[in-house]
Enzyme design. Structure first.
Site, PDB file in Angstrom:
ATOM      1  N   LYS A   1      67.096  95.795  23.950  1.00  0.00           N
ATOM      2  CA  LYS A   1      66.826  95.071  25.196  1.00  0.00           C
ATOM      3  C   LYS A   1      65.320  94.871  25.287  1.00  0.00           C
ATOM      4  O   LYS A   1      64.551  95.826  25.247  1.00  0.00           O
ATOM      5  CB  LYS A   1      67.336  95.886  26.393  1.00  0.00           C
ATOM      6  CG  LYS A   1      66.909  95.333  27.761  1.00  0.00           C
ATOM      7  CD  LYS A   1      67.534  96.107  28.917  1.00  0.00           C
ATOM      8  CE  LYS A   1      66.948  95.679  30.269  1.00  0.00           C
ATOM      9  NZ  LYS A   1      67.498  96.444  31.400  1.00  0.00           N
TER      10      LYS A   1
ATOM     11  N   ASP B   1      60.959  93.507  34.362  1.00  0.00           N
ATOM     12  CA  ASP B   1      62.188  93.369  35.148  1.00  0.00           C
ATOM     13  C   ASP B   1      61.858  93.514  36.635  1.00  0.00           C
ATOM     14  O   ASP B   1      61.812  94.610  37.172  1.00  0.00           O
ATOM     15  CB  ASP B   1      63.198  94.443  34.708  1.00  0.00           C
ATOM     16  CG  ASP B   1      64.494  94.368  35.516  1.00  0.00           C
ATOM     17  OD1 ASP B   1      64.693  93.355  36.221  1.00  0.00           O
ATOM     18  OD2 ASP B   1      65.302  95.309  35.423  1.00  0.00           O
TER      19      ASP B   1
ATOM     20  N   LYS C   1      63.668  94.016  43.096  1.00  0.00           N
ATOM     21  CA  LYS C   1      63.534  95.474  43.218  1.00  0.00           C
ATOM     22  C   LYS C   1      62.558  95.824  44.337  1.00  0.00           C
ATOM     23  O   LYS C   1      61.743  94.996  44.748  1.00  0.00           O
ATOM     24  CB  LYS C   1      63.009  96.052  41.897  1.00  0.00           C
ATOM     25  CG  LYS C   1      64.017  96.066  40.776  1.00  0.00           C
ATOM     26  CD  LYS C   1      63.426  96.718  39.539  1.00  0.00           C
ATOM     27  CE  LYS C   1      64.410  96.693  38.375  1.00  0.00           C
ATOM     28  NZ  LYS C   1      65.614  97.503  38.598  1.00  0.00           N
TER      29      LYS C   1
ATOM     30  N   ASP D   1      60.731  97.963  30.419  1.00  0.00           N
ATOM     31  CA  ASP D   1      62.127  97.549  30.261  1.00  0.00           C
ATOM     32  C   ASP D   1      62.385  96.861  28.913  1.00  0.00           C
ATOM     33  O   ASP D   1      63.507  96.437  28.638  1.00  0.00           O
ATOM     34  CB  ASP D   1      62.544  96.647  31.429  1.00  0.00           C
ATOM     35  CG  ASP D   1      64.017  96.785  31.776  1.00  0.00           C
ATOM     36  OD1 ASP D   1      64.624  97.799  31.396  1.00  0.00           O
ATOM     37  OD2 ASP D   1      64.557  95.865  32.422  1.00  0.00           O
TER      38      ASP D   1
ATOM     39  N   ASP E   1      69.667  91.737  39.069  1.00  0.00           N
ATOM     40  CA  ASP E   1      68.968  92.903  38.518  1.00  0.00           C
ATOM     41  C   ASP E   1      69.788  93.598  37.428  1.00  0.00           C
ATOM     42  O   ASP E   1      69.278  94.468  36.732  1.00  0.00           O
ATOM     43  CB  ASP E   1      68.626  93.883  39.652  1.00  0.00           C
ATOM     44  CG  ASP E   1      67.553  94.866  39.269  1.00  0.00           C
ATOM     45  OD1 ASP E   1      66.912  94.663  38.217  1.00  0.00           O
ATOM     46  OD2 ASP E   1      67.342  95.835  40.036  1.00  0.00           O
TER      47      ASP E   1
ATOM     48  N   GLU F   1      70.456  92.602  34.549  1.00  0.00           N
ATOM     49  CA  GLU F   1      70.148  91.553  33.576  1.00  0.00           C
ATOM     50  C   GLU F   1      70.241  92.031  32.129  1.00  0.00           C
ATOM     51  O   GLU F   1      70.450  91.223  31.226  1.00  0.00           O
ATOM     52  CB  GLU F   1      68.749  90.986  33.849  1.00  0.00           C
ATOM     53  CG  GLU F   1      67.578  91.744  33.224  1.00  0.00           C
ATOM     54  CD  GLU F   1      67.407  93.171  33.750  1.00  0.00           C
ATOM     55  OE1 GLU F   1      67.956  93.465  34.833  1.00  0.00           O
ATOM     56  OE2 GLU F   1      66.762  93.986  33.074  1.00  0.00           O
TER      57      GLU F   1
ATOM     58  N   ARG G   1      72.462  93.779  30.509  1.00  0.00           N
ATOM     59  CA  ARG G   1      73.772  93.541  29.902  1.00  0.00           C
ATOM     60  C   ARG G   1      73.959  92.060  29.587  1.00  0.00           C
ATOM     61  O   ARG G   1      74.691  91.707  28.662  1.00  0.00           O
ATOM     62  CB  ARG G   1      74.879  94.079  30.825  1.00  0.00           C
ATOM     63  CG  ARG G   1      74.888  93.478  32.195  1.00  0.00           C
ATOM     64  CD  ARG G   1      75.667  94.310  33.208  1.00  0.00           C
ATOM     65  NE  ARG G   1      74.885  95.421  33.764  1.00  0.00           N
ATOM     66  CZ  ARG G   1      75.349  96.291  34.651  1.00  0.00           C
ATOM     67  NH1 ARG G   1      76.592  96.210  35.064  1.00  0.00           N
ATOM     68  NH2 ARG G   1      74.574  97.252  35.114  1.00  0.00           N
TER      69      ARG G   1
HETATM   70  N1  BES Z   1      66.046  98.081  33.858  1.00  0.00           N
HETATM   71  C1  BES Z   1      66.921  98.453  34.891  1.00  0.00           C
HETATM   72  C2  BES Z   1      67.427  99.878  34.751  1.00  0.00           C
HETATM   73  C3  BES Z   1      66.402 100.944  35.046  1.00  0.00           C
HETATM   74  C4  BES Z   1      66.045 101.229  36.343  1.00  0.00           C
HETATM   75  C5  BES Z   1      65.848 101.662  34.026  1.00  0.00           C
HETATM   76  C6  BES Z   1      65.127 102.216  36.608  1.00  0.00           C
HETATM   77  C7  BES Z   1      64.938 102.668  34.286  1.00  0.00           C
HETATM   78  C8  BES Z   1      64.568 102.927  35.581  1.00  0.00           C
HETATM   79  C9  BES Z   1      68.139  97.542  34.909  1.00  0.00           C
HETATM   80  O1  BES Z   1      67.908  96.235  34.559  1.00  0.00           O
HETATM   81  C10 BES Z   1      68.640  97.542  36.308  1.00  0.00           C
HETATM   82  O2  BES Z   1      67.955  97.062  37.151  1.00  0.00           O
HETATM   83  N2  BES Z   1      69.836  98.084  36.496  1.00  0.00           N
HETATM   84  C11 BES Z   1      70.405  98.173  37.785  1.00  0.00           C
HETATM   85  C12 BES Z   1      71.847  97.787  37.671  1.00  0.00           C
HETATM   86  C13 BES Z   1      72.516  97.606  39.002  1.00  0.00           C
HETATM   87  C14 BES Z   1      71.986  96.374  39.687  1.00  0.00           C
HETATM   88  C15 BES Z   1      74.006  97.482  38.762  1.00  0.00           C
HETATM   89  C16 BES Z   1      70.258  99.607  38.274  1.00  0.00           C
HETATM   90  O3  BES Z   1      70.398 100.531  37.463  1.00  0.00           O
HETATM   91  O4  BES Z   1      69.950  99.801  39.440  1.00  0.00           O
HETATM   92 ZN    ZN Z   2      66.325  95.910  33.344  1.00  0.00          ZN
HETATM   93 MN    MN Z   3      67.302  95.046  36.214  1.00  0.00          MN
END
Ligand code: BES
Ligand code: ZN
Ligand code: MN
Length: 498
Positions: free
Chosen positions: A268, A273, A280, A291, A350, A352, A354
């Site tokens: 990834k 992000d 966020k 990210d 968010d 993204e 996947r």
């Molecule tokens: N890159 C983030 C995941 C992440 C968050 C990694 C904080 C490390 C620290 C990912 O893209 C994300 O935002 N995931 C969301 C998914 C949710 C919207 C289903 C998450 O984990 O909050």
């Molecule tokens: Zn992310």
């Molecule tokens: Mn995200």
């Protein structure tokens, strides 16, 4: 830094600093015993006087004693003898490297690997030395205008083994340790760079440069038009709000038989992000420059594999783009068609990672891979589940999962199995498309993985969620270079098995 395995069970070797271990109960380590005898019981006296108790990670630097081969002696506490093992050994090495860095010594002889350590052979003992010292020598490519406090003086590290039989395995371990450290350094550099420098374009250029540096590597960088031609609708949906153009980075390393199916590593590569329209919160948003850590790790692994000239075939794919809000950005409820043909309702922009990964997985099919492993900072839920200690490991194949798990143990870069599959994929149902890109809060790491799982039919696939392990927050903020050690160990095992 240069590393060399030497046969020197009694610490006779001349160096700028000899590093010997002492246990907590006053038990002298394997090399401390002869040094103590040669110095008329000096170390025993120090211990009895309470000046050096041998607590794990404590160090004491002594100037050259009369008749000693080494100009300095660095005592390193090994902790309790009965508890000494892989982890304390690593900690002692870290402490030694840290203490040595404060001296002016240009070379050192390290004797800690002479200790008996359960489950560690000469290869892994030596590997740990190279990793620990290179880790200590790593400097963040910062943009501070003042010069760094103290330049790294240590140029040469001799690693003592007990007998000539161990020299070969130890030398091999040092080679691995250095390759892993170089791979981690590349991964850490890329991840630590600010997102206005480390853009998708920058990552693509760096991958091109890797191909110039390592003749075994061929790099292809696909631009936005190419990604559109490939019909990667999910990837395109993530990048469309950004001013920075996306890159699909594809590196091929051919070290194995022509006919051998490659291992495919997918990273990834979200260089920032923001969350997109599902923006966020400000706290810690800066950390979303990390990210792209999965992409950085697979490039670092590629570099290590090339340096080791492993006899395997490897394909590394990084789906690199930003996730930004704008008038052109994807909106929650937009529906896109992935490269696989499955449609996805994007309920949360968010989620993204996947989206870029599912198209990269579909793309990987053209290489007829023996196995596909994706590496991603995919979910905050994985951090809630496992903290910062283990990476999440999900797979549709028992053997592959076991191999990756075992590699993590050997490399001290551990992963913990989490479930994936139908039950969690059921949470991703949409009234309007084949799949939704989110599935509720429960089991968030597994629902994210199960989204990917929907794209892995007939592939041997595993997923490493490194959200908790790829970087550290707080005062230690910075990339860890994980899971490069796990991946290199996994590939080493594959190379040996072939
Ligand atoms: N890159 C983030 C995941 C992440 C968050 C990694 C904080 C490390 C620290 C990912 O893209 C994300 O935002 N995931 C969301 C998914 C949710 C919207 C289903 C998450 O984990 O909050
Ligand atoms: Zn992310
Ligand atoms: Mn995200």
């Amino acid at each position: 830094m240069e590393f060399k395995a030497i046969v020197d069970p009694k610490a006779h070797h001349a160096s700028a600093c000899a590093v010997v271990g002492i246990y907590e109960n006053g038990d002298l380590g394997a090399a401390a015993r002869p040094v103590d005898a040669q110095q008329g019981g000096l170390l025993t006296k120090l211990h009895r006087a309470g000046d050096f108790a041998g607590k794990l990670g404590d160090t004491l630097l002594l100037p050259q004693a009369r008749g000693a081969a080494a100009k300095r002696l660095l005592l390193v506490g090994l902790g309790s003898r009965s508890a000494f093992g892989r982890k304390p050994y690593r900690k002692a090495l870290r402490a030694a490297a840290q203490a040595l860095a404060k001296t002016g010594a240009a070379d050192a002889a390290v004797y800690l690997g002479l200790e008996e350590i359960e489950d560690l052979d000469a290869h892994y003992k030596a590997r740990a030395v190279a990793e620990a010292f290179r880790m200590q020598a790593y400097r963040i490519p910062d943009l501070k205008t003042a010069a760094a406090a103290k330049p790294w003086a240590l140029e040469r590290v001799d690693v003592a083994v007990a007998d000539s039989r161990s020299v070969g395995p130890a030398a091999d371990g040092l080679r691995y340790g250095q390759a892993i450290a170089s791979g981690m350094a590349l991964a850490r550099d890329l991840a630590n760079l600010p997102p206005n420098v480390c853009t998708p374009t920058y990552l693509g250029n760096r991958a091109q440069r890797l191909a110039k540096e390592w003749p075994g590597i061929k790099t292809k960088v696909v631009d936005q038009a190419g990604i559109r031609t490939l019909k990667m609708g999910a990837f395109l949906a993530v990048t469309q709000g950004s001013e920075q153009p996306p890159r699909l980075i594809v590196c091929e390393y051919r070290g194995g038989k022509k006919s051998a199916a490659p291992i495919c590593l997918i990273g990834k590569g979200i260089t920032f992000d923001s969350g997109g329209i599902s923006l966020k919160e400000p706290p810690a948003m800066d950390e979303m420059k990390f990210d792209m850590s999965g992409g950085a790790a697979v490039l670092g692994t590629l570099r290590a594999v090339a340096e080791l000239a492993l006899p395997i075939n490897l394909v590394v794919i990084v789906a690199a783009c930003e996730n930004m809000p704008s008038g052109r950005a994807t909106k929650p409820s937009d529906i896109v068609t992935t490269m696989s043909g499955q449609t996805v309702e994007i309920l949360n922009t968010d989620a993204e990672g996947r989206l870029v990964l599912c198209d990269a997985i579909t793309y990987s099919r053209r290489f007829k891979p023996a196995a596909v492993v994706d590496v991603a900072t995919l979910t905050g839920a994985c951090i809630i589940a496992l903290g910062n200690h283990f990476s999440g490991l999900m797979s549709n194949h028992e053997g592959l999962a076991e191999d990756l798990h075992a590699a993590g143990l050997r490399a001290d870069d551990r992963a913990w199995r989490l479930p994936v599959g139908e039950e969690y994929a059921d949470q991703l149902k949409s009234n309007f498309a084949d799949l939704a890109n989110i599935g509720g809060r429960e089991g968030g790491a597994s629902t994210a993985a199960s989204f990917l799982w929907k794209f892995t039919q007939d592939l041997k696939w595993a997923h490493l969620d490194v959200a908790g392990t790829a970087w550290l927050s707080g005062a230690q903020k910075g990339s860890t270079g994980r899971p490069v050690p796990l991946l290199v160990d996994f590939l080493r095992q594959r190379a040996h098995a072939a």
